[in-house]
Motif scaffolding. Structure first.
Motif, PDB file in Angstrom:
ATOM      1  N   VAL A 166       9.283  35.763  -8.670  1.00 63.45           N
ATOM      2  CA  VAL A 166      10.503  34.714  -7.717  1.00 63.45           C
ATOM      3  C   VAL A 166       9.514  34.429  -6.603  1.00 63.45           C
ATOM      4  N   VAL A 167       9.922  33.741  -5.786  1.00 60.43           N
ATOM      5  CA  VAL A 167       9.505  33.436  -4.436  1.00 60.43           C
ATOM      6  C   VAL A 167       9.889  34.728  -3.501  1.00 60.43           C
ATOM      7  N   ASN A 168       8.790  35.227  -2.785  1.00 57.37           N
ATOM      8  CA  ASN A 168       9.057  36.628  -2.223  1.00 57.37           C
ATOM      9  C   ASN A 168      10.177  36.195  -1.226  1.00 57.37           C
ATOM     10  N   PRO A 169      11.424  37.075  -1.172  1.00 61.01           N
ATOM     11  CA  PRO A 169      12.467  36.778  -0.546  1.00 61.01           C
ATOM     12  C   PRO A 169      12.222  36.424   0.946  1.00 61.01           C
ATOM     13  N   TYR A 170      11.263  36.965   1.564  1.00 61.79           N
ATOM     14  CA  TYR A 170      11.156  36.729   3.133  1.00 61.79           C
ATOM     15  C   TYR A 170      10.727  35.261   3.098  1.00 61.79           C
ATOM     16  N   ASP A 171       9.680  34.898   2.104  1.00 65.98           N
ATOM     17  CA  ASP A 171       9.078  33.654   2.296  1.00 65.98           C
ATOM     18  C   ASP A 171      10.244  32.582   1.995  1.00 65.98           C
ATOM     19  N   GLU A 172      11.298  32.680   1.236  1.00 66.77           N
ATOM     20  CA  GLU A 172      12.380  31.780   1.348  1.00 66.77           C
ATOM     21  C   GLU A 172      12.997  31.456   2.571  1.00 66.77           C
ATOM     22  N   PHE A 173      13.025  32.377   3.706  1.00 67.37           N
ATOM     23  CA  PHE A 173      13.433  31.967   4.864  1.00 67.37           C
ATOM     24  C   PHE A 173      12.430  30.934   5.410  1.00 67.37           C
ATOM     25  N   ALA A 174      11.129  31.308   5.219  1.00 71.53           N
ATOM     26  CA  ALA A 174       9.779  30.530   5.719  1.00 71.53           C
ATOM     27  C   ALA A 174      10.052  29.061   5.133  1.00 71.53           C
ATOM     28  N   VAL A 175      10.340  28.857   3.796  1.00 63.35           N
ATOM     29  CA  VAL A 175      10.304  27.648   3.214  1.00 63.35           C
ATOM     30  C   VAL A 175      11.733  26.934   3.964  1.00 63.35           C
TER      31      VAL A 175
ATOM     32  N   GLY B 264      18.269  36.492   8.537  1.00 66.64           N
ATOM     33  CA  GLY B 264      18.977  36.067   9.544  1.00 66.64           C
ATOM     34  C   GLY B 264      18.325  34.729  10.325  1.00 66.64           C
ATOM     35  N   LEU B 265      17.126  34.426   9.975  1.00 67.63           N
ATOM     36  CA  LEU B 265      16.471  33.225  10.598  1.00 67.63           C
ATOM     37  C   LEU B 265      17.264  31.895  10.108  1.00 67.63           C
ATOM     38  N   ASN B 266      17.742  31.821   8.878  1.00 67.66           N
ATOM     39  CA  ASN B 266      18.741  30.962   8.251  1.00 67.66           C
ATOM     40  C   ASN B 266      19.184  31.319   6.911  1.00 67.66           C
TER      41      ASN B 266
END
Lengths: 317, 252
Positions: B32-41, B177-179
């Protein structure tokens, strides 16, 4: 042969006890054990640090204020590493420590491994969690300077005696950095911080409300524990994200971890599996936590936790 | 604003990791997309305001599937620097990302996850920032952009936060928490199949895959096994537990 630098985590002008384990981790290494205390104002910590084996305490400042300038901190640490012939820098993997070590390592193009659980300071090898704690990786670092961040509570502090000298070092960092800390929003709380707590009590979704976390807090207060929550409890709005233990929350390694109504998902274990002793309290005898913990209490947490509070008071009070 | 988002192709966090040999594992699990990177996307899609959101990934060719997932969220196109190894040191990954971005365009912002959930390095974004000559802030849980400046909240211990001011362009390490990352809808998944993913072999960038860190061994974390179960009425269980913690486990 170079020296070992120990990056001291200074919080509000104080050196917390969690630093001493890092000193112990460095103490068996070759060369001088040089504590780097990065702060605009001098911090009184020589007596405490020398007890654990520090041989030199260096108060690091820069030609610009450092406390509100993370880039200046990173550069000042990099300059101190060069100035004091430091070949291995160790530090505490707190939010601030990780930030400072990553900045200094990037500055020097030095390899860094952060949040390690164990290390051999002379061989420059470390053990670190991979895949959220499902596996442990052995990693070797090579280079003129290596940086190793140690997980809080991973190495127990042992007094080693000895005397340290003290000096100060002003780094030239080329003026103020581009990143400015303008304010720190403190959460005023009587409870102990999760990542440095020796005992942690966490609640899952079965606590059913934010108010019900009070029974965990009462119990925690008796033994000086921190209170945490599972992702399910956080997502249900019973607790803030700052309290979350697990995959997308905090990683903790206390001596005692008590999970109340925690089912024990892989992602939760990711954040607490290196705890010394894990206790599960759950009403469901088939809860996964019971197949991967030390002590299982089969019962309703709303009855067991208050009973535990009472037992702690009677037996430890 | 032209946005670059760095993503990593990692095993699903719920996947069982089965080791093969000393440093390899069964890679047939779901990635999968690294979970923290999903916040970045997600943050990138919000900030781009019609401009391009370009994904940058360093990974094996199989990472194309992960890039498609992030393209389905709405990213414009992708750059995949291909390597032969799952574990490359963060210094090498950062160099690859820096060169891929520099050859592609001028970033208005570079967004990353604060760490990967496979090797948990926590530092690649710092090295990317150094390589691009940009400032960096990590553990970012809130961000607002106005007048070319970002006002950021960075998470510290105990729920406290640092408020940080930094001028753009900047490299950001995103945390929870960012989004709330969006779930792609079927038409978006279909559209993502047609989006461009440019593959660039690491050697074409003139980068040596050997870094200054090397994983020499992987082992499964020790399991505790079944718990010693305590049963009975609440107070007697509590008393028994405390006695065990004091006398047997010696943690109180």
């Amino acid at each position: 042969m170079g020296n070992i630098g120990i990056l001291i985590d200074v919080q509000d002008g104080q050196v917390k006890e969690t630093n001493y384990g890092v000193v112990t981790a460095a103490a068996s290494g070759a060369g001088e054990k040089i504590a780097l205390v990065v702060s605009d104002n001098a911090v009184d910590c020589k007596d405490a640090l020398q007890k654990y084996g520090v041989t030199k305490v260096v108060h690091v400042t820069a030609d610009t204020p450092v406390d509100s300038d993370p880039e200046a901190q990173g550069k000042a640490i990099a300059e101190a590493i060069k100035n004091f012939d430091i070949t291995t820098l160790v530090g505490l993997s707190t939010a601030k420590g990780k930030d400072q070590m990553a900045r200094a390592a990037a500055e020097l193009d030095a390899p860094a491994i952060l949040d390690v659980m164990a290390l051999d300071i002379n061989a420059k090898t470390v053990t670190k969690s991979h895949f959220s704690g499902k596996t442990y990786a052995s990693i070797g670092l090579t280079g003129d300077v290596v940086v190793i961040g140690i997980r809080m509570n991973a190495v127990e502090a042992i007094e080693a005696g000895g005397d340290a000298t003290a000096e100060s070092f002003q780094a030239s960092v080329g003026g103020a950095g581009r990143v400015t800390i303008t304010e720190i929003k403190k959460v005023e709380s009587k409870t102990v911080d999760l990542t440095e707590a020796k005992i942690i009590i966490t609640g899952g979704r079965s606590l059913e409300s934010a108010d019900n976390f009070a029974i965990l807090r009462e119990c925690a207060e008796v033994v000086g524990a921190a209170v945490g929550a599972s992702r399910a409890a956080v997502d249900s709005g019973y607790a803030p994200h700052a309290m979350q233990v697990g995959q997308t929350g905090k990683t903790v390694s206390p001596n005692l971890y008590i999970g109340c109504g925690i089912s024990g998902a892989l992602q939760h274990f990711a954040g607490m599996k290196t705890s010394k002793v894990i206790v599960g309290i759950n009403i469901d005898k088939d809860a996964p936590i019971f197949s991967n913990c030390d002590y299982g209490v089969l019962g309703d947490l709303f009855e067991v936790v208050p009973a535990l509070t009472k037992a702690f008071k009677e037996k430890l009070g | 604003m032209k946005v670059y988002v760095c993503i990593k192709h990692v095993p699903n966090t719920a996947a069982k990791i089965t080791l093969e040999g000393s440093t390899a594992y069964d890679e047939s699990v779901k990635f999968v997309v690294n979970p923290y990177d999903e916040f970045a996307v997600e943050e990138g899609l919000k900030l781009a305001d019609g401009d391009e959101v370009i994904l940058v990934c360093v990974g094996k060719e199989t990472a194309v599937s992960t890039m498609r997932s992030a393209l389905a969220m709405g990213a414009s196109r992708g750059l995949l620097v291909t390597v032969g190894e799952q574990f490359i040191s963060s210094g090498v990954a950062a160099q690859a990302i820096v060169k891929a971005i520099q050859a592609d365009g001028e970033p208005g912002i570079v967004l990353c996850g604060k760490q990967s959930v496979d090797s948990e390095g926590m530092q690649t974004h710092y090295r990317i920032a150094k390589g691009l000559g940009l400032p960096v802030v990590s553990e970012v849980a809130a961000m607002a952009i106005a007048d070319g400046k970002a006002t950021i909240e960075r998470e510290l211990e105990g729920g406290s936060r640092e408020v940080i001011s930094v001028a753009l362009p900047v490299v950001i390490g995103c945390t929870k928490g960012l989004n709330e990352p969006r779930y792609p809808k079927l038409p978006d998944i279909l559209k993502a199949k047609k989006k461009e993913i440019k593959q660039i072999p690491l050697s074409d960038l003139g980068i040596d895959a050997a870094g200054k860190t090397a994983v020499t061994n992987l082992e499964s974390a020790p399991e505790r096994g079944a718990a010693k179960m305590i049963t009975g009425d609440a107070q007697s269980m509590a008393n028994e537990l405390v006695d065990l913690l004091i006398n047997e486990a010696k943690v109180l």
